[in-house]
Design a protein around this motif. Structure first.
Motif, PDB file in Angstrom:
ATOM      1  N   GLN A  13       0.833  -1.199   0.000  1.00 26.35           N
ATOM      2  CA  GLN A  13       0.000   0.000   0.000  1.00 26.35           C
ATOM      3  C   GLN A  13       0.868   1.250   0.000  1.00 26.35           C
ATOM      4  O   GLN A  13       2.017   1.229   0.463  1.00 26.35           O
ATOM      5  CB  GLN A  13      -0.915   0.009   1.211  1.00 26.35           C
ATOM      6  CG  GLN A  13      -2.028  -1.022   1.154  1.00 26.35           C
ATOM      7  CD  GLN A  13      -3.019  -0.869   2.280  1.00 26.35           C
ATOM      8  OE1 GLN A  13      -2.680  -0.388   3.359  1.00 26.35           O
ATOM      9  NE2 GLN A  13      -4.255  -1.265   2.037  1.00 26.35           N
ATOM     10  N   ALA A  14       0.301   2.324  -0.499  1.00 27.18           N
ATOM     11  CA  ALA A  14       1.002   3.598  -0.479  1.00 27.18           C
ATOM     12  C   ALA A  14       1.431   3.935   0.949  1.00 27.18           C
ATOM     13  O   ALA A  14       0.665   3.723   1.899  1.00 27.18           O
ATOM     14  CB  ALA A  14       0.111   4.704  -1.034  1.00 27.18           C
ATOM     15  N   GLY A  15       2.653   4.417   1.066  1.00 25.05           N
ATOM     16  CA  GLY A  15       3.214   4.712   2.367  1.00 25.05           C
ATOM     17  C   GLY A  15       4.006   3.572   2.974  1.00 25.05           C
ATOM     18  O   GLY A  15       4.710   3.762   3.974  1.00 25.05           O
ATOM     19  N   GLY A  16       3.908   2.416   2.376  1.00 23.34           N
ATOM     20  CA  GLY A  16       4.613   1.250   2.881  1.00 23.34           C
ATOM     21  C   GLY A  16       6.057   1.184   2.411  1.00 23.34           C
ATOM     22  O   GLY A  16       6.559   2.105   1.756  1.00 23.34           O
ATOM     23  N   SER A  17       6.702   0.075   2.759  1.00 24.64           N
ATOM     24  CA  SER A  17       8.121  -0.107   2.457  1.00 24.64           C
ATOM     25  C   SER A  17       8.369  -1.478   1.837  1.00 24.64           C
ATOM     26  O   SER A  17       7.635  -2.431   2.101  1.00 24.64           O
ATOM     27  CB  SER A  17       8.959   0.017   3.724  1.00 24.64           C
ATOM     28  OG  SER A  17       8.847   1.296   4.300  1.00 24.64           O
ATOM     29  N   LEU A  18       9.404  -1.542   1.034  1.00 25.67           N
ATOM     30  CA  LEU A  18       9.924  -2.795   0.490  1.00 25.67           C
ATOM     31  C   LEU A  18      11.429  -2.698   0.443  1.00 25.67           C
ATOM     32  O   LEU A  18      11.987  -1.602   0.294  1.00 25.67           O
ATOM     33  CB  LEU A  18       9.394  -3.059  -0.921  1.00 25.67           C
ATOM     34  CG  LEU A  18       7.951  -3.517  -1.090  1.00 25.67           C
ATOM     35  CD1 LEU A  18       7.585  -3.562  -2.568  1.00 25.67           C
ATOM     36  CD2 LEU A  18       7.721  -4.877  -0.448  1.00 25.67           C
ATOM     37  N   ARG A  19      12.078  -3.846   0.527  1.00 23.27           N
ATOM     38  CA  ARG A  19      13.527  -3.904   0.373  1.00 23.27           C
ATOM     39  C   ARG A  19      13.862  -4.875  -0.730  1.00 23.27           C
ATOM     40  O   ARG A  19      13.588  -6.073  -0.619  1.00 23.27           O
ATOM     41  CB  ARG A  19      14.194  -4.349   1.674  1.00 23.27           C
ATOM     42  CG  ARG A  19      15.716  -4.218   1.640  1.00 23.27           C
ATOM     43  CD  ARG A  19      16.347  -4.908   2.817  1.00 23.27           C
ATOM     44  NE  ARG A  19      17.732  -4.505   3.030  1.00 23.27           N
ATOM     45  CZ  ARG A  19      18.646  -5.256   3.622  1.00 23.27           C
ATOM     46  NH1 ARG A  19      18.318  -6.455   4.086  1.00 23.27           N
ATOM     47  NH2 ARG A  19      19.881  -4.814   3.787  1.00 23.27           N
ATOM     48  N   LEU A  20      14.442  -4.353  -1.788  1.00 23.01           N
ATOM     49  CA  LEU A  20      14.875  -5.185  -2.898  1.00 23.01           C
ATOM     50  C   LEU A  20      16.310  -5.637  -2.679  1.00 23.01           C
ATOM     51  O   LEU A  20      17.133  -4.877  -2.163  1.00 23.01           O
ATOM     52  CB  LEU A  20      14.783  -4.425  -4.212  1.00 23.01           C
ATOM     53  CG  LEU A  20      13.430  -3.816  -4.572  1.00 23.01           C
ATOM     54  CD1 LEU A  20      13.500  -3.183  -5.959  1.00 23.01           C
ATOM     55  CD2 LEU A  20      12.321  -4.841  -4.493  1.00 23.01           C
ATOM     56  N   SER A  21      16.593  -6.852  -3.084  1.00 23.88           N
ATOM     57  CA  SER A  21      17.947  -7.387  -3.042  1.00 23.88           C
ATOM     58  C   SER A  21      18.343  -7.858  -4.429  1.00 23.88           C
ATOM     59  O   SER A  21      17.490  -8.279  -5.215  1.00 23.88           O
ATOM     60  CB  SER A  21      18.036  -8.568  -2.073  1.00 23.88           C
ATOM     61  OG  SER A  21      17.700  -8.182  -0.764  1.00 23.88           O
ATOM     62  N   CYS A  22      19.616  -7.797  -4.710  1.00 26.35           N
ATOM     63  CA  CYS A  22      20.142  -8.285  -5.977  1.00 26.35           C
ATOM     64  C   CYS A  22      21.431  -9.034  -5.685  1.00 26.35           C
ATOM     65  O   CYS A  22      22.419  -8.423  -5.268  1.00 26.35           O
ATOM     66  CB  CYS A  22      20.394  -7.134  -6.935  1.00 26.35           C
ATOM     67  SG  CYS A  22      21.227  -7.604  -8.467  1.00 26.35           S
ATOM     68  N   ALA A  23      21.403 -10.334  -5.897  1.00 24.88           N
ATOM     69  CA  ALA A  23      22.568 -11.175  -5.655  1.00 24.88           C
ATOM     70  C   ALA A  23      23.318 -11.395  -6.961  1.00 24.88           C
ATOM     71  O   ALA A  23      22.718 -11.783  -7.967  1.00 24.88           O
ATOM     72  CB  ALA A  23      22.138 -12.496  -5.058  1.00 24.88           C
TER      73      ALA A  23
END
Length: 124
Positions: A13-23
């Motif tokens: 949802q808007a206002g939320g967070s995510l953490r992307l990773s790239c191995a």
């Protein structure tokens, strides 16, 4: 050859967070700059953030400054993109990219290898 595998995308949802990773695997990671790009439907690919080989210099697109943070762990051959205060306009496929240089480029032409992409969808 370099293999890049992104993870961490999803629906938020808007206002939320995510953490992307790239191995990364296949070639030396610690001496090369890395970048995150995104492409929304009907739009051109754009740079989001980039980081030099050791993490001492970073670049952010104006649209994400103050909300996104790029970082890297050279011991784990991984680059991250922490995304906070997400907005619907952040919805896109996000790609990590491996630079041919130790210094980052803000152009996609400066990157020789790309991941398969991970979808980020931000609902309003």
């Amino acid at each position: 050859q370099v293999q890049l595998v992104e993870s961490g995308g999803g629906l938020v949802q808007a206002g939320g967070s995510l953490r992307l990773s790239c191995a990364a695997s296949g070639r030396t990671f610690s001496t090369h700059a890395m970048g995150w790009f995104r492409q929304a439907p009907g739009k051109e690919r754009e740079i989001v953030a980039a980081i030099n080989w050791i993490g001492t210099t970073r670049y952010y697109a104006d649209s994400v400054k103050g909300r996104f943070t790029i970082s890297r762990d050279n011991a784990k051959n991984t680059v991250f993109l922490q995304m906070n205060s997400l907005k619907p306009e952040d919805t896109a496929v996000y790609y990590c990219a491996y630079s041919s240089s130790s210094s980052y480029s803000i152009s996609g032409n400066g990157y020789g290898y790309w991941g398969q992409g991970t979808q980020v969808t931000v609902s309003s």
